[in-house]
Design an enzyme around this catalytic site. Structure first.
Site, short mmCIF file in Angstrom:
data_model
loop_
_atom_site.label_atom_id
_atom_site.label_comp_id
_atom_site.label_asym_id
_atom_site.label_seq_id
_atom_site.Cartn_x
_atom_site.Cartn_y
_atom_site.Cartn_z
N ARG A 15 -4.69 1.26 -1.05
CA ARG A 15 -4.54 -0.18 -0.83
C ARG A 15 -4.35 -0.96 -2.13
O ARG A 15 -5.10 -0.78 -3.09
CB ARG A 15 -5.77 -0.74 -0.11
N LEU A 16 -3.31 -1.80 -2.12
CA LEU A 16 -3.14 -2.86 -3.11
C LEU A 16 -3.47 -4.15 -2.37
O LEU A 16 -2.72 -4.60 -1.51
CB LEU A 16 -1.71 -2.89 -3.65
N ILE A 44 -3.77 -7.76 -1.12
CA ILE A 44 -2.96 -8.97 -1.24
C ILE A 44 -3.48 -10.09 -0.35
O ILE A 44 -3.64 -11.21 -0.77
CB ILE A 44 -1.49 -8.67 -0.87
N GLU A 94 4.02 -6.19 4.19
CA GLU A 94 3.52 -7.52 4.52
C GLU A 94 4.24 -8.03 5.76
O GLU A 94 5.46 -7.84 5.89
CB GLU A 94 3.76 -8.51 3.37
N ASN A 132 1.90 -0.18 5.37
CA ASN A 132 2.38 -0.49 4.02
C ASN A 132 3.33 -1.66 4.12
O ASN A 132 4.35 -1.57 4.80
CB ASN A 132 3.10 0.74 3.43
N ASP A 183 -3.00 -9.33 8.04
CA ASP A 183 -1.82 -9.03 8.86
C ASP A 183 -1.90 -7.64 9.46
O ASP A 183 -1.24 -7.35 10.47
CB ASP A 183 -0.53 -9.21 8.05
N SER A 217 11.64 -11.61 -5.75
CA SER A 217 12.89 -11.24 -6.41
C SER A 217 14.07 -11.87 -5.68
O SER A 217 13.93 -12.39 -4.57
CB SER A 217 13.06 -9.72 -6.46
N GLY A 218 15.25 -11.80 -6.30
CA GLY A 218 16.45 -12.36 -5.70
C GLY A 218 17.34 -11.34 -5.03
O GLY A 218 18.50 -11.64 -4.72
N CYS A 261 0.83 -1.19 0.00
CA CYS A 261 0.00 0.00 0.00
C CYS A 261 0.86 1.25 0.00
O CYS A 261 2.09 1.19 -0.04
CB CYS A 261 -0.91 0.01 1.23
#
Length: 633
Positions: free
Chosen positions: A50-51, A53, A77, A75, A100, A363-364, A2
């Site tokens: 908000r996105l 998830i 996780e 914002n 969460d 991602s790495g 977010c």
């Protein structure tokens, strides 16, 4: 994932304009296109984008406690939220959602600021607690998620996930900070303890800020740090197994989502390792994506395809032009502050590709910092062995002289380019590494500055930040100190800023499992020989991943996302380079010597020197100054 923003009056509980908070939140709408919320009370206002998830219906923000006295915006996780929730339920806490977000809220109600060490995730959040008459701001351990803040003339504090949220407020004075310009030219980015806008600050990674009404703005408090002072014990095999276990746990914890999830796959060691562990944990084919380039010198898509085939992923590749400079203005808008890492262009493109099919991508990023994967770290480690053999006074005399007289042979093979090595061996390790990790050396910056700028900088050096971090590091040796400084400065300032802004610009959540703090702490305790051996960085990680990946992936030459910027300034961006010294925002600041800038451009375009990276820096600085302060265009 977010975007958050807010206003808090430090001295008196004056009314907060809801429309102003909403405008600040709307400025970062790209971070959260799925919903928005605004909450105000006397002296405080929160805005949220908000996105969605996790718990798509229930995790609406701002979120209030049952009695309405505590309100949260968040914002990021929290990857261990189910474990923390179970602990809280055992203590008698009830929950109304599966998010969460509510776990953070209940954790604050139980433990206050001491809730932070219990949270494993990427986050920034703000909590207003009417009972305690305070505002609490916090940022995750490594700085994956950003938070800007500033104190205004009306006694209020404004904050937000991006600088553009603060810029909406009419009382924020827009004036550039010259010392941040030197930081940017020296490092390639504006680091976490600075801002291109004077008076704006960033909450440092692993820090929190507790504000109480009626009290002045305090300094941030560090709630987490990483120590290199201790060493893991055990056989090589035992350490390999421990590392794989920690990597597996980090990856699987980041695969929890109520929306489509996938991964970036470049075909390098780090992204391939993440995909291998995702494939092991998933019953379905992992969705992966990569960017290929239309120029073979920059294209590594064949390696990504090989890894995809090995793990039967649902893979998508898009070939883009190596001359993808049309994104420049898009990046300027996304980053706000000047940002000189040109790999932001392909990072934006791969985020764009991923967003077509997923909302979350792993991602790495992080393994190079955690396990000493950068070539500069392996070189530095070798140099440190020589430094330990001779005291600085002797080295300065021998190698300092050699460094002055040895010719600069940028065109020659690596083994003949000894001038820089001699120069670095003639100085302290901290001074040498600060130069190695930098972009534009201080002597060159000094040539570019006007007399006024040199005077106004008052001796400020971008390199001093690295030197101070290395000297203060809880560490045993030079490699420890260099990695510590990278984790504190380079990682949040460059790598995480790049991934956050490019992914959020297209409303994609990027997760970095190799930055799980337990992995970082484990890497910091590894003996030096388990990190770097025989000139190979990430040694233990590569050995451990042999059970998943072939040697031609694990031990091939590192490429990364590269772009042909030097050629651009002799071709399609030639005119852009020529205007840098005349009529640009840089010229209008009075900080630069126009003749010196022209000389750089001429030397580059004639082919006598390669100043492509510097010209890219200057162009991005010019564009950012124009965008932020309205100069030059």
């Amino acid at each position: 994932m977010c975007g958050i923003t807010g206003i808090y009056h430090l001295q008196t509980a004056k009314p907060v304009d809801e429309a102003r908070v909403r405008a600040m939140a709307d400025a970062i709408a790209h971070r959260g296109p799925d919903g928005d919320g605004v909450w105000t009370a006397p002296g405080v206002g929160f805005g949220h984008r908000r996105l969605s998830i996790i718990d798509l219906a229930g995790g609406v923000q701002p979120m209030a406690s049952g009695d309405g006295q505590v309100v949260l915006i968040f914002n990021g996780e929290i990857y261990n939220f189910l474990d923390v929730r179970a602990e809280l339920e055992a203590l008698g806490h009830g929950f109304h959602t599966h998010s969460d977000t509510e776990v953070i809220l209940q954790a604050w109600l139980r433990w206050g600021p001491d809730c932070l060490p219990r949270l494993n995730g990427m986050f920034t959040f703000a909590i207003h607690d009417a009972r305690r008459n305070c505002l609490f701001l916090a940022r995750d351990r490594l700085g994956v998620k950003p938070l800007f803040y500033a104190e205004l003339s009306d006694g209020s504090l404004v904050f937000g996930s991006e600088l553009k949220a603060l810029l909406v407020h009419p009382l924020l004075r827009r004036a550039p900070d010259l010392s941040a310009v030197d930081d940017y030219l020296g490092l390639g980015y504006v680091p976490d303890d600075a801002s291109i806008v004077a008076g704006v600050k960033k909450l440092p990674a692993g820090h929190s800020l507790l504000l109480r009404r009626g009290h002045p703005l305090p300094q941030p408090v560090q709630w987490w740090d990483v120590s290199f002072a201790d060493r893991e014990r055990g056989s090589e095999a035992a350490l390999e197994d421990a590392l794989i276990d920690k990597m597996r746990a980090a990856v699987t914890s980041r695969m929890i989502a109520d929306v489509p999830l996938g991964a970036f796959l470049s075909g390098g060691v780090d992204s391939s390792a993440v995909v291998a562990l995702m494939a092991e944990a998933s019953a379905k084919a992992v969705k992966t994506c990569s960017i290929g380039f239309d120029h073979p010198d920059y294209d590594e898509s064949r390696y990504a395809a090989a890894v995809s085939a090995r793990f039967a992923t649902d893979h998508r590749t898009r070939v883009v032009s190596a001359d993808d400079y049309g994104l420049i203005d898009t990046l300027v808008r996304a980053f706000d502050e000047p940002f000189a890492d040109a790999s932001a262009l392909p990072t934006y493109r791969v985020s764009e590709l991923a967003r077509e099919t997923v909302t979350v991508a792993l991602s790495g990023d992080g393994a190079d910092e955690a396990f000493a994967g950068y070539r500069r770290l392996t070189f530095f480690n070798a140099e440190e062995r020589l430094r330990r053999l001779l005291p600085l006074g002797v080295r300065a005399g021998i190698f300092g002289t050699l460094g002055r007289i040895y010719p600069k042979l940028d065109w020659a093979p690596q083994m003949l380019r000894a001038k820089t090595t001699f120069q670095e061996l003639g100085r302290s390790g901290e001074e040498a590494y600060a130069d190695a990790v930098g972009v534009t050396p201080r002597p060159l910056r000094q040539r570019l500055y006007s007399d006024r700028a040199r005077r106004d900088l008052q001796g400020h050096r971008a390199e001093d930040r690295y030197i101070a971090a290395m000297r203060a590091a809880p560490a045993r040796d030079g490699l420890d100190r260099a990695q510590y400084a990278d984790l504190k400065i380079w990682l949040p300032g460059d790598i995480l800023t790049k991934v956050d802004r490019t992914s959020m610009a297209v409303s994609l959540e990027a997760r970095e499992p190799l930055l799980d703090y337990r992995l970082i702490e484990f890497g910091a305790r590894l003996p030096t020989a388990m990190r770097v051996r025989r000139g190979t960085g990430k040694w233990l990680m590569k050995q451990a991943m042999r059970r998943y990946l072939p040697d031609d992936i694990l031990f091939r030459k590192k490429m990364g996302f590269s772009t042909p910027i030097s050629a651009w300034f002799r071709g399609p961006l030639a005119e852009e380079a020529r205007r840098i010294g005349r009529g640009s925002a840089l010229a209008e600041t009075g900080w630069f010597d126009g003749k010196a800038l022209d000389a750089i451009v001429t030397a580059h375009q004639s082919g006598r020197s390669d100043y492509g990276r510097l010209l890219w820096q200057l162009m991005m600085l010019d564009r950012s100054l124009s965008s932020l302060f309205g100069a030059g265009r």
